[in-house]
Write an enzyme that holds these catalytic residues in place. Sequence first.
Site, PDB file in Angstrom:
ATOM      1  N   GLU A 215       7.420  -9.000  -0.150  1.00 19.36           N
ATOM      2  CA  GLU A 215       8.454  -8.139  -0.727  1.00 19.36           C
ATOM      3  C   GLU A 215       9.133  -7.375   0.399  1.00 19.36           C
ATOM      4  O   GLU A 215       8.467  -6.849   1.285  1.00 19.36           O
ATOM      5  CB  GLU A 215       7.868  -7.115  -1.714  1.00 19.36           C
ATOM      6  CG  GLU A 215       7.212  -7.703  -2.947  1.00 19.36           C
ATOM      7  CD  GLU A 215       6.598  -6.630  -3.833  1.00 19.36           C
ATOM      8  OE1 GLU A 215       6.881  -5.424  -3.597  1.00 19.36           O
ATOM      9  OE2 GLU A 215       5.841  -6.985  -4.750  1.00 19.36           O
ATOM     10  N   GLU A 265      14.755  -2.788 -13.082  1.00 19.03           N
ATOM     11  CA  GLU A 265      13.734  -2.803 -14.139  1.00 19.03           C
ATOM     12  C   GLU A 265      13.638  -1.413 -14.750  1.00 19.03           C
ATOM     13  O   GLU A 265      12.990  -0.527 -14.218  1.00 19.03           O
ATOM     14  CB  GLU A 265      12.388  -3.220 -13.561  1.00 19.03           C
ATOM     15  CG  GLU A 265      12.398  -4.586 -12.900  1.00 19.03           C
ATOM     16  CD  GLU A 265      11.092  -4.876 -12.192  1.00 19.03           C
ATOM     17  OE1 GLU A 265      10.097  -5.128 -12.889  1.00 19.03           O
ATOM     18  OE2 GLU A 265      11.060  -4.825 -10.952  1.00 19.03           O
ATOM     19  N   LYS A 268      10.017   0.116 -15.529  1.00 15.79           N
ATOM     20  CA  LYS A 268       8.966   0.074 -14.515  1.00 15.79           C
ATOM     21  C   LYS A 268       8.372   1.460 -14.298  1.00 15.79           C
ATOM     22  O   LYS A 268       9.056   2.477 -14.418  1.00 15.79           O
ATOM     23  CB  LYS A 268       9.555  -0.459 -13.193  1.00 15.79           C
ATOM     24  CG  LYS A 268       8.508  -0.744 -12.127  1.00 15.79           C
ATOM     25  CD  LYS A 268       9.161  -1.310 -10.878  1.00 15.79           C
ATOM     26  CE  LYS A 268       8.100  -1.632  -9.829  1.00 15.79           C
ATOM     27  NZ  LYS A 268       8.696  -2.103  -8.575  1.00 15.79           N
ATOM     28  N   GLU A 276      11.799   3.472  -8.141  1.00 15.87           N
ATOM     29  CA  GLU A 276      11.143   2.217  -8.499  1.00 15.87           C
ATOM     30  C   GLU A 276      11.939   1.373  -9.491  1.00 15.87           C
ATOM     31  O   GLU A 276      11.763   0.159  -9.563  1.00 15.87           O
ATOM     32  CB  GLU A 276       9.749   2.487  -9.071  1.00 15.87           C
ATOM     33  CG  GLU A 276       8.707   2.837  -8.016  1.00 15.87           C
ATOM     34  CD  GLU A 276       8.350   1.661  -7.119  1.00 15.87           C
ATOM     35  OE1 GLU A 276       8.765   0.516  -7.410  1.00 15.87           O
ATOM     36  OE2 GLU A 276       7.650   1.878  -6.114  1.00 15.87           O
TER      37      GLU A 276
END
Length: 430
Positions: A215, A265, A268, A276
């Site tokens: 990542e 997202e 999340k 995040e």
Amino acid sequence: MKWGTSPLATYYGALRALSKSGIEVMVGIPNDMLATMGNLKAAEKWVSKNVSAHLSNSVDIRYVAVGNEPFLATYNGSFLRTTYPALVNIQRALVNAGLGGKVKVTVPQNADVYSSGSTGGPSNGDFRADIHDYMFQITKFLNDNGSPFTVNIYPFISLYIDSNFPVEYAFFDGQATPVNDGGTSYTNMFDANYDTLVWALQKNGFPNMGIIVGEIGWPSDGDRNANNEYAQRFMQGFMTHIAGGKGTPMRQAPIEAYLFSLIDEDQKSIQPGNFERHWGVFYYDGQPKYSLNLGTTTNGALIPARNVRYLQRKWCVLKDSVKMDDPSIAQSVSYACALGDCTSLGYGTSCGDLDAKMNVSYAFNSYYQINNQLDEACKFPNVSTVTKDDPTTGSCRFGIMIEPYYGGADRRLGSVGFVAGLVLLLLTIL
């Protein structure tokens, strides 16, 4: 150049969509399943359902990620004793299924599993002392089975947790003061971090072990250093940096990396920080946030999602007549933010300049849109109303939800049932 997704946590709909796509895939086992995978039969059942079944449907699965950052320091050793047995059994299950030569196991680790000490350069790199034996055991197993070491590297996180971190060192355009390590000059954190791992592997007897950057990315909101400008600068800088295949000072070879991530997202966990929910290079509706040349189109631009169908152009906002000292406002906002998404509110964020009333409206609208504009979702006690006048202002977008897809996920009023699939882009510059 190859592309792929990782680590897709065995979301059936997403994997089915990847059939015959030519995209390489990594599927993942969440940390809370590691103990279960300590049983070989359970591991074989998991491989049969989540690997073999999709391979037979022409999904190009290349890796199984056993856990995700299981040795992260903040986990306080929760997965130290369950990761290795799970790894061994998944490998055995792949072999028993006849997939040992096609699908490789790996354990994505956070970069905090190694360090170079408080003042050392990359050449002082070694595995963290408190987990050294665990790391050696897992690394040896991976190396013995021809599997790569996977590491997640996030210069943004260093900037987030350390106010004294030199901002320019996070980027790739050569504006940082170089760090000298025994005659080797480092002008960006990525190269230094990557080479710290190279040194750690070399010191422990694995000088030629393959490395995957599992990542890497930069969020666009939720923090004063998380914005589209910095995200574009970092992501394009990284792409340009690795495009020539020159690697790093210690490992002068093409770098295999997963960009984190494809899309935002909105459900999340924000325990690490509000950023995040904003790692995507696309917004929730598939529209690009910024220009990014990935080398896959003639004009070097990201391609927006087509034929996106939105709900009606209406928003839930605070009534004009309501006074800010109304006692129901605080409770309503708390409820809306807990079940909606208020991570774009706050100092330095995209909606950080809103006044108090607009902050309330943003919270109400987030909850309203996440619940698909249900009438009940804009009935905060005597303080909310639905408007058809777009409240978007400056950099702060008051979103409109896309039409729900009930085939894969469900949103329910007062719940957080919808979780966007983790999607990352794998790229290997050949």
